[in-house]
Design a protein around this motif. Sequence first.
Motif, short mmCIF file in Angstrom:
data_model
loop_
_atom_site.label_atom_id
_atom_site.label_comp_id
_atom_site.label_asym_id
_atom_site.label_seq_id
_atom_site.Cartn_x
_atom_site.Cartn_y
_atom_site.Cartn_z
N UNK A 37 62.05 -32.69 89.45
CA UNK A 37 61.71 -34.00 90.01
C UNK A 37 61.74 -33.91 91.53
N UNK A 38 60.64 -34.26 92.21
CA UNK A 38 60.62 -34.21 93.68
C UNK A 38 61.73 -35.06 94.29
N UNK A 39 62.30 -34.57 95.38
CA UNK A 39 63.47 -35.22 95.97
C UNK A 39 63.15 -36.61 96.50
N UNK A 40 61.87 -36.88 96.84
CA UNK A 40 61.54 -38.21 97.38
C UNK A 40 61.69 -39.31 96.34
N UNK A 41 61.77 -38.94 95.04
CA UNK A 41 62.01 -39.96 94.00
C UNK A 41 63.34 -40.67 94.23
N UNK A 42 64.27 -39.95 94.88
CA UNK A 42 65.57 -40.54 95.17
C UNK A 42 65.41 -41.78 96.05
N UNK A 43 64.45 -41.75 96.97
CA UNK A 43 64.21 -42.88 97.85
C UNK A 43 63.22 -43.88 97.25
N UNK A 44 62.20 -43.39 96.55
CA UNK A 44 61.12 -44.28 96.11
C UNK A 44 61.47 -45.09 94.86
N UNK A 45 62.11 -44.46 93.89
CA UNK A 45 62.42 -45.18 92.64
C UNK A 45 63.90 -45.46 92.48
N UNK A 46 64.73 -44.74 93.23
CA UNK A 46 66.17 -44.97 93.18
C UNK A 46 66.80 -44.59 91.86
N UNK A 59 66.07 -37.03 78.37
CA UNK A 59 66.80 -35.99 79.10
C UNK A 59 68.22 -35.85 78.58
N UNK A 60 68.68 -34.61 78.50
CA UNK A 60 70.06 -34.34 78.06
C UNK A 60 71.02 -34.28 79.23
N UNK A 61 70.50 -34.04 80.44
CA UNK A 61 71.38 -33.93 81.60
C UNK A 61 70.59 -33.90 82.90
N UNK A 62 71.29 -34.13 84.01
CA UNK A 62 70.68 -34.16 85.34
C UNK A 62 71.54 -33.35 86.31
N UNK A 63 70.88 -32.53 87.11
CA UNK A 63 71.54 -31.84 88.21
C UNK A 63 70.77 -32.21 89.46
N UNK A 64 71.46 -32.78 90.47
CA UNK A 64 70.67 -33.20 91.61
C UNK A 64 71.42 -33.65 92.83
N UNK A 65 70.63 -33.90 93.88
CA UNK A 65 71.12 -34.47 95.13
C UNK A 65 70.96 -35.99 95.04
N UNK A 66 72.07 -36.69 94.98
CA UNK A 66 72.05 -38.14 94.85
C UNK A 66 72.91 -38.76 95.94
N UNK A 67 72.55 -39.97 96.33
CA UNK A 67 73.36 -40.67 97.33
C UNK A 67 74.65 -41.16 96.70
N UNK A 68 75.68 -41.30 97.54
CA UNK A 68 76.97 -41.78 97.06
C UNK A 68 76.91 -43.30 96.88
#
Length: 387
Positions: A37-46, A59-68
């Motif tokens: 998943x492109x990292x900009x999804x973090x900003x665009x869809x939250x 999805x069974x799991x997620x590994x990612x860069x997420x905001x606190x």
Amino acid sequence: MYKIILLLDFAEEYSKSLMKGINTYSKEKGPWIFCRMPIFHRETVGIDGILKWALEWGADGIIGQLYNDKEIEKFVQAGIPVIAQDFKERFAEIPNITGAYHETGQLGADYFLKKGFTNFAFYGFSDIVWSRERSEGFEKRINSTGHKVHYFEHKKARSTELWYYKPSSLSRWLKSLPKPIGLMACDDNQGQHITEACRYLGIRIPEEVAVLGVDNDEMICDLSDPPLSSIALDVEKGGYDTAKLLDHLIKHGITDYHDIVVKPVQVITRHSTDIYATNDDHIASSLKFIHQNIDKNLHVDEVVKQVPLSRRALEKRFLEITGYPVYKYIFNLRIEKFTQKLLDTDMSVFEIALDMGLIDSKNIARQFRQVKGCSPSVYRSRSRAGK
């Protein structure tokens, strides 16, 4: 066959190395299906948008860069295991991919101390955990020797501003530093900022400012002028351990978790720190000779021949300045170089020994085991498999 969402910055070397370790585990235990998943999804869809997609895809799991963000608990409530890279701060609600940041800072401090520096600086960000804790580890080690650290820390990064190409608070800080100085940057990106700023200001590297980064991102390190020395991290192992933890969370529930801690491996020396900061010309000559000839079967007697001092006088002055006897300094550097060749090449232990001018490969293997706690072959396989 698990379905895993990877929300990572795929342009970063750190993320690429994480994925190598994750992929190694998935091939052993899977196969797994990945959605990059492109990292900009973090900003665009939250978080809501990511969660919606995860539920729709199954999805069974997620590994990612997420905001606190406290909304991260929505993943917990949905029962989807999430492991987050602490690219800002550590999470309290879910497991983190974090690092031994204090240890990394201490390693950088020891590196400069061994080179004879008495002036030290750190450049990074005060509002990011991995920068802040690296600076704390660096300062603690430097302070323990009776020295202080000069700081320049931004509150936040502004990637679009070419501030280091024009007069700025950074340039004024660099000019004001006592020299020669050992400067540790929080990562390789900031290390390259320093080398660029110094070049613009006419500050010589490494003669006036020796610069050390973190991550050993080879593209950034080689792009730097001069090439940037850096602390290598065991990121692939971190990726492997992350996938192993995610497998456990999927099978046993999301309440039984721990953080994944990525450890520093060693300093990779390039031109930006290739200097020895001492006013003692004889010790500087000895250090230069040792580093230039470490790929030979070097002995203390050969070092003594390079300076007009008795062996006893050299040993005393060398110990006072570096903190090590000559033989121990040679031993440590030899193991460092051996380890670097072990990880960077496909040569056998015997071939590496010959390349370093060592006749007895069994002896260097025994010495390596004393330092690293395992044989060279096991160390290489663990590092490359990410185990």
